[in-house]
Design an enzyme around this catalytic site. Structure first.
Site, mmCIF file in Angstrom:
data_model
loop_
_atom_site.group_PDB
_atom_site.id
_atom_site.type_symbol
_atom_site.label_atom_id
_atom_site.label_comp_id
_atom_site.label_asym_id
_atom_site.label_seq_id
_atom_site.Cartn_x
_atom_site.Cartn_y
_atom_site.Cartn_z
ATOM 1 N N HIS A 61 37.030 41.256 46.893
ATOM 2 C CA HIS A 61 36.540 40.344 48.116
ATOM 3 C C HIS A 61 35.728 39.278 47.879
ATOM 4 O O HIS A 61 34.964 38.873 48.482
ATOM 5 C CB HIS A 61 35.550 41.335 49.039
ATOM 6 C CG HIS A 61 35.465 40.955 50.440
ATOM 7 N ND1 HIS A 61 34.803 41.344 51.430
ATOM 8 C CD2 HIS A 61 36.316 39.921 51.049
ATOM 9 C CE1 HIS A 61 34.813 40.887 52.636
ATOM 10 N NE2 HIS A 61 35.892 40.019 52.425
ATOM 11 N N CYS B 18 29.642 41.317 52.950
ATOM 12 C CA CYS B 18 30.014 41.706 51.630
ATOM 13 C C CYS B 18 30.315 40.536 50.583
ATOM 14 O O CYS B 18 29.746 40.633 49.634
ATOM 15 C CB CYS B 18 31.542 42.460 51.880
ATOM 16 S SG CYS B 18 31.615 43.533 53.181
HETATM 17 CA CA CA Z 1 29.484 45.467 52.939
#
Ligand code: CA
Ligand code: NAG
Ligand code: NAG
Ligand code: NAG
Length: 496
Positions: free
Chosen positions: A143, A87
């Protein structure tokens, strides 16, 4: 209950309709009154989380994604598009145009309690678009740093933020609690993660995060005034990333699936598809479709231990094999694409989206410096060719001590191909082997599933590619890997 039944009978009809040729939106006689449009297109960037190669309808007919299929089949399907294996590095590459090894993000992700982030001086996409007069919104998962106020979306170019700051949270309670995942982790504690702009947004009504992101996106679209400015809408959904949770009707679409994890996962994929349908309906209703470019990508490959599938590609989320790094995706725009309804073979890497999106927005490419990406817009529009012939999958000289590079049809992997500490099948932490000295070379054209190591047969090719890797590693900076701090994210200011 009645409305849910209605919804799903409608959904099944859409599924059938999606397989029948239909007119483009521009030919639709119900086309709404078209608002005067700004000269620059709206850009809607939809990012799926951990959706595998085998988890979209156009690669696997068992997956029910009628809206995505329709958009993909009337747009340009990206069939040679790459991302990072996890991510944070993937999102960082997409939003900065830089390889993660130049941002210190080459190792794993930003842990829930980790003061790790995109370096403060690195310009990010939304900032650049805002300078060009765009309204910029993010609804979904960030994130990319959450340990201090200057790292969150509204400090990094977004006018508005609605969603979660970390890697995942429960879809109904919005709490991140590792014990829920049965994954042993150094991260302790459970804490709430949902925000509107800089403030905690406490919602305990049991609603589903995917629906919340979608409803927010629809509100943003409905409120947008095209006469004043174009819009950048970044929609990084958390689906179908774990935890495996979806409203039952979506799970019911896969009653024949005997693997219960896969069943729920596929339900999440269909709920994501349903959400994309709602966003597209809102764009149509406002008359924006004639002046919008939709980009759809997954941030990395599917996680097999959480229901994902990358077949026939080798590997998994979190590794350097094709299964971890080759992304599903498409671009849809009835107005701006030259070719439509085609499969684009051109090589694209995550770092290319920063200059490509700025190109779509009319930004002069000459002023973009110190990035690794190149604009692919002209090649995507013609559905052929590429602005690149090589890219770096990753270089981590610090923790994993592994690297991989692509040159033409060849791919070289040095060291342990995994970049995460968790074994993808058992969920147990299995330390990466930084002393792994394996050399693997594949011809992806003849061997897309990476079955036949050519390293000993083609030593010259190996040497050539190692030399290239050395050139790229010159700009590498140390991998950020700070120790965990306070687990209470709602108390963000105390963390750093
Ligand atoms: Ca991911
Ligand atoms: C798309 O990519 C897959 C996986 O690498 C490959 O097998 C397939 O031949 C490609 N399709 C086209 C039309 O290029
Ligand atoms: C499930 O399997 C049955 C029996 O093979 C078949 O009739 C039915 O259409 C299948 N349903 C779905 C949703 O695939
Ligand atoms: C977390 O921080 C918030 C804000 O300071 C506080 O209200 C809450 O009680 C804290 N929670 C825990 C579990 O310490």
């Amino acid at each position: 209950m009645g409305s849910i039944l209605f919804l799903f009978s409608w959904y099944i009809m859409m599924t059938i309709a999606a397989n029948i040729p239909v007119n483009g939106y521009r030919n639709n006689r119900h086309q709404p009154y078209e608002k005067k449009r700004s000269s620059r297109p709206n850009i809607v960037l939809i990012l799926a989380d951990d959706q595998g190669w085998n988890d979209v309808g156009w690669n696997n007919p068992d997956v029910i994604t009628p809206h995505l299929n329709w958009l993909a089949r009337h747009g340009v399907i990206l069939n040679n598009s790459y991302v990072q294996p996890m991510c944070s590095p993937s999102r960082a590459a997409i939003l900065t145009g830089k390889y993660p090894h130049r941002l210190g993000l080459q190792w794993s992700v930003i842990g829930g309690n980790q003061p790790k982030f995109v370096p403060r001086k690195t310009p990010m996409l939304a900032e650049k678009l805002r300078q060009k007069g765009y309204r910029t919104h993010i609804t979904g998962k960030w994130h990319l740093g959450h340990c201090s106020d200057d790292l969150i979306p509204t400090s990094r170019g977004f006018d508005s933020f609605f969603g979660i700051l970390r890697g995942w949270s429960d879809y109904f309670t919005r709490i991140l609690d590792w014990s829920q995942i049965t994954m042993r982790s150094s991260e302790q504690g459970a804490s709430y993660d949902f925000w509107r702009n800089e403030n905690v947004y406490l919602l305990q009504d049991g609603s589903y995060n995917t629906d919340l992101f979608t409803e927010e996106a629809v509100k943003i679209i409905d409120a947008h005034d095209q006469k004043k400015s174009p819009m950048f809408l970044y929609l990084p959904y958390t689906s179908p990333h774990f935890p495996l949770q979806v409203p039952q009707p979506f799970k019911n679409l896969y009653q024949n699936e005997t693997d219960t994890k896969r069943q729920t996962y596929l339900g999440m994929v269909s709920s994501l598809d349903f959400s994309v349908g709602r966003v597209v309906t809102a764009l149509k209703r406002n008359g924006f479709m004639d002046n919008t470019v939709i980009i759809y990508l997954s941030d990395n490959g599917g996680a097999q231990n959480f229901g994902g599938s990358n077949l026939p590609l080798r590997g998994d989320k979190s590794d350097l094999w094709e299964g971890g790094t080759k992304s599903v995706g498409f671009v849809y725009s009835p107005k701006f694409l030259g070719q439509q309804g085609c499969i684009h073979p051109g090589m694209i890497h995550a770092v290319d989206w920063f200059p490509t999106i700025l190109d779509i927005a009319g930004h002069n490419q000459g002023v973009l410096s110190k990035i690794d990406g190149v604009s692919q817009w002209q090649y995507i529009k013609q559905c052929y060719g590429s602005a690149r012939n090589e890219f770096v999958y990753n270089i981590d000289d610090f923790v994993a001590k592994s690297a991989a590079i692509r040159v033409g049809d060849y791919k070289l992997i040095l060291g342990d191909p995994r970049v995460n500490v968790f074994d993808p099948i058992t969920n147990h932490p299995v330390p990466i082997d930084p002393n792994n000295r394996e050399v693997r070379l594949f011809n992806l054209k003849s061997d897309p599933s990476e079955g036949h190591n050519l390293a000993s047969e083609m030593p010259d090719q190996v040497i050539l590619m190692i030399r290239k890797l050395h050139e790229y590693r010159r700009d590498s900076i140390a991998a950020q890997n700070p120790i965990n701090v306070s687990p209470n994210i709602t108390d963000r200011k105390s963390v750093v």
